[in-house]
Design a protein around this motif. Structure first.
Motif, mmCIF file in Angstrom:
data_model
loop_
_atom_site.group_PDB
_atom_site.id
_atom_site.type_symbol
_atom_site.label_atom_id
_atom_site.label_comp_id
_atom_site.label_asym_id
_atom_site.label_seq_id
_atom_site.Cartn_x
_atom_site.Cartn_y
_atom_site.Cartn_z
ATOM 1 N N ILE A 4 0.841 -1.196 0.000
ATOM 2 C CA ILE A 4 0.000 0.000 0.000
ATOM 3 C C ILE A 4 0.877 1.246 0.000
ATOM 4 O O ILE A 4 0.623 2.200 -0.736
ATOM 5 C CB ILE A 4 -0.941 -0.004 1.221
ATOM 6 N N LEU A 5 1.932 1.222 0.804
ATOM 7 C CA LEU A 5 2.851 2.349 0.870
ATOM 8 C C LEU A 5 3.559 2.575 -0.464
ATOM 9 O O LEU A 5 3.768 3.712 -0.887
ATOM 10 C CB LEU A 5 3.875 2.115 1.986
ATOM 11 N N ALA A 6 3.887 1.499 -1.165
ATOM 12 C CA ALA A 6 4.530 1.617 -2.471
ATOM 13 C C ALA A 6 3.582 2.258 -3.490
ATOM 14 O O ALA A 6 4.013 3.063 -4.325
ATOM 15 C CB ALA A 6 4.984 0.250 -2.956
ATOM 16 N N ARG A 7 2.327 1.927 -3.439
ATOM 17 C CA ARG A 7 1.351 2.537 -4.358
ATOM 18 C C ARG A 7 1.181 4.021 -4.077
ATOM 19 O O ARG A 7 1.068 4.833 -5.000
ATOM 20 C CB ARG A 7 0.006 1.829 -4.260
ATOM 21 N N ILE A 8 1.149 4.377 -2.791
ATOM 22 C CA ILE A 8 1.032 5.791 -2.418
ATOM 23 C C ILE A 8 2.262 6.557 -2.885
ATOM 24 O O ILE A 8 2.157 7.662 -3.419
ATOM 25 C CB ILE A 8 0.830 5.934 -0.894
ATOM 26 N N LEU A 13 5.254 10.744 -4.849
ATOM 27 C CA LEU A 13 6.655 11.131 -5.001
ATOM 28 C C LEU A 13 7.062 11.195 -6.476
ATOM 29 O O LEU A 13 6.545 10.456 -7.294
ATOM 30 C CB LEU A 13 7.557 10.132 -4.265
ATOM 31 N N PRO A 14 7.993 12.083 -6.795
ATOM 32 C CA PRO A 14 8.427 12.210 -8.190
ATOM 33 C C PRO A 14 9.258 11.019 -8.643
ATOM 34 O O PRO A 14 9.937 10.387 -7.841
ATOM 35 C CB PRO A 14 9.276 13.484 -8.178
ATOM 36 N N SER A 15 9.178 10.717 -9.920
ATOM 37 C CA SER A 15 9.992 9.660 -10.500
ATOM 38 C C SER A 15 11.205 10.295 -11.166
ATOM 39 O O SER A 15 11.085 11.006 -12.161
ATOM 40 C CB SER A 15 9.184 8.876 -11.539
ATOM 41 N N PHE A 16 12.369 10.031 -10.598
ATOM 42 C CA PHE A 16 13.582 10.645 -11.116
ATOM 43 C C PHE A 16 14.098 9.927 -12.357
ATOM 44 O O PHE A 16 14.874 10.496 -13.117
ATOM 45 C CB PHE A 16 14.652 10.697 -10.037
ATOM 46 N N TYR A 36 14.584 5.894 -0.066
ATOM 47 C CA TYR A 36 13.317 5.549 0.582
ATOM 48 C C TYR A 36 12.433 4.738 -0.352
ATOM 49 O O TYR A 36 11.857 3.729 0.050
ATOM 50 C CB TYR A 36 12.596 6.831 1.013
ATOM 51 N N ARG A 37 12.330 5.152 -1.606
ATOM 52 C CA ARG A 37 11.507 4.415 -2.568
ATOM 53 C C ARG A 37 12.058 3.019 -2.810
ATOM 54 O O ARG A 37 11.302 2.066 -2.959
ATOM 55 C CB ARG A 37 11.404 5.175 -3.895
ATOM 56 N N TYR A 38 13.391 2.899 -2.861
ATOM 57 C CA TYR A 38 14.017 1.592 -3.041
ATOM 58 C C TYR A 38 13.700 0.682 -1.852
ATOM 59 O O TYR A 38 13.359 -0.486 -2.036
ATOM 60 C CB TYR A 38 15.534 1.745 -3.200
ATOM 61 N N TYR A 39 13.806 1.206 -0.651
ATOM 62 C CA TYR A 39 13.534 0.432 0.562
ATOM 63 C C TYR A 39 12.088 -0.082 0.569
ATOM 64 O O TYR A 39 11.839 -1.263 0.795
ATOM 65 C CB TYR A 39 13.812 1.274 1.806
ATOM 66 N N VAL A 40 11.153 0.807 0.294
ATOM 67 C CA VAL A 40 9.737 0.422 0.326
ATOM 68 C C VAL A 40 9.425 -0.565 -0.791
ATOM 69 O O VAL A 40 8.728 -1.561 -0.567
ATOM 70 C CB VAL A 40 8.837 1.678 0.212
ATOM 71 N N THR A 41 9.961 -0.356 -1.972
ATOM 72 C CA THR A 41 9.705 -1.255 -3.103
ATOM 73 C C THR A 41 10.282 -2.629 -2.846
ATOM 74 O O THR A 41 9.634 -3.650 -3.118
ATOM 75 C CB THR A 41 10.284 -0.665 -4.397
ATOM 76 N N SER A 42 11.488 -2.684 -2.313
ATOM 77 C CA SER A 42 12.093 -4.001 -2.044
ATOM 78 C C SER A 42 11.346 -4.746 -0.961
ATOM 79 O O SER A 42 11.217 -5.978 -1.023
ATOM 80 C CB SER A 42 13.571 -3.837 -1.673
ATOM 81 N N ARG A 43 10.822 -4.052 0.017
ATOM 82 C CA ARG A 43 10.026 -4.704 1.069
ATOM 83 C C ARG A 43 8.669 -5.149 0.537
ATOM 84 O O ARG A 43 8.107 -6.147 0.971
ATOM 85 C CB ARG A 43 9.832 -3.784 2.252
ATOM 86 N N ALA A 44 8.103 -4.388 -0.401
ATOM 87 C CA ALA A 44 6.793 -4.739 -0.963
ATOM 88 C C ALA A 44 6.881 -5.986 -1.831
ATOM 89 O O ALA A 44 5.910 -6.734 -1.962
ATOM 90 C CB ALA A 44 6.246 -3.584 -1.775
#
Length: 46
Positions: A4-8, A13-16, A36-44
């Protein structure tokens, strides 16, 4: 919870990568968002 956090993050957040940001020239706040995005995506994915 991380899925859910990854979808939010994807919506808010901007895509670099779409902006073709060079990581060597990235500012500290941009690196923090990337990390932060990498951490959340890898956990998801687990």
């Amino acid at each position: 919870m991380f899925k859910i956090l990854a979808r939010i993050n994807k919506l808010i957040l901007p895509s670099f990568t779409k902006q073709k940001l060079d990581l060597a020239k990235a500012k500290k706040w941009q690196l923090a968002i990337i990390g932060y995005r990498y951490y959340v995506t890898s956990r998801a994915l687990d």
